[in-house]
Design an enzyme around this catalytic site. Sequence first.
Site, short mmCIF file in Angstrom:
data_model
loop_
_atom_site.label_atom_id
_atom_site.label_comp_id
_atom_site.label_asym_id
_atom_site.label_seq_id
_atom_site.Cartn_x
_atom_site.Cartn_y
_atom_site.Cartn_z
N TYR A 70 0.98 -1.30 -0.32
CA TYR A 70 -0.28 -0.18 0.10
C TYR A 70 0.91 1.41 0.19
CZ TYR A 70 -4.06 -3.15 1.43
OH TYR A 70 -4.65 -4.42 1.54
N PRO A 220 -15.57 -4.50 1.39
CA PRO A 220 -16.75 -4.66 1.38
C PRO A 220 -17.71 -3.74 1.24
CG PRO A 220 -15.09 -3.20 3.33
CD PRO A 220 -14.30 -3.62 2.42
N LEU A 221 -16.64 -2.20 0.37
CA LEU A 221 -18.31 -1.40 -0.71
C LEU A 221 -18.13 -1.73 -2.26
CD1 LEU A 221 -17.98 1.36 2.02
CD2 LEU A 221 -19.94 -0.26 2.34
N LEU A 227 -22.52 2.10 -3.66
CA LEU A 227 -23.32 3.45 -3.11
C LEU A 227 -24.16 4.52 -3.97
CD1 LEU A 227 -20.79 3.94 -0.75
CD2 LEU A 227 -21.71 2.23 -0.12
#
Length: 299
Positions: A70, A220-221, A227
């Site tokens: 990352y 997870p989204l 959304l």
Amino acid sequence: MTDIGTPVRADRAGTVTIGGDLPVNRLGFGSMQLPGPGIWADPPDRDAAVAVLRRAVDLGVDFIDTADSYGPFVAEDLIREALHPYPPGLVVATKGGLVRRGPVTRDELWPVVGRPEYLRQCVEMSLRRLRLDTIDLYQLHRIDPRVPVEESLGELAALRQEGKIRHIGVSEVDVDTLRRCQAVTPIATVQNRYHLRHRMHDPVLRYCTENGLVFIPWDPLASGDLLHPDGPLARYAATRPETPAQVALGWLLHRSPAMLVIPGTSSLTHLADNVAAAGVRLSEPDLRALDDLAAAATD
């Protein structure tokens, strides 16, 4: 539903125990977004990233997931800068074996390297960047198809024997591969892509639930795709006091007691919104409605 007025803390989600001896709240934090998309060096706002990490801990988050890829390396540096010396009970889990050499887009593949000598180097460098003597949970980021998993995990098991790793996890595995991993060394966690519309790893989740492993759903989204303001989840959430993100994260928490959810963000506002999912309560009719919603738009 969530509380109004006072912040909901992560401990509302209950706890899960990693490796039989490491309890953490089931609502954690994923650090992948902190370096920013395609960023090679520092994040766009380093102070803001540090503030998000510190606020997460203030809100009761005691599990932070990161990886040496990352940034690369930036997220681990930020975690050390923001939180070291680490408060009692905070678990910083990291990963190695997925190489990021520079800016990438989500459509580019990161090379997988599972050679034992490389993984040993990854662990040593993560210990140095995080300023730890022992990494509580070290996860093999991906299994290298060119290296027998027995060799990759065998090296991590040796590092565990040396006291540099406490527990070992794996990522993106099916049940058969997970059993093969367990034949080499005890496996504490599995981190697979999983969300409301992406459930191909249901068999792995069931295996983890039945066998005392912790399941950590990454993405997870759905990178925000769940959304969309005109999407079915948003329309469903409009009938409830929670946001679409809270409903999606709450669904994960209800899916299995083995679930450890790690939404990530670089925004303090979104952080509070995500952590408040720990207070979401969904009834059986709610869960059936969300299942029907997801079935109409599977990923």
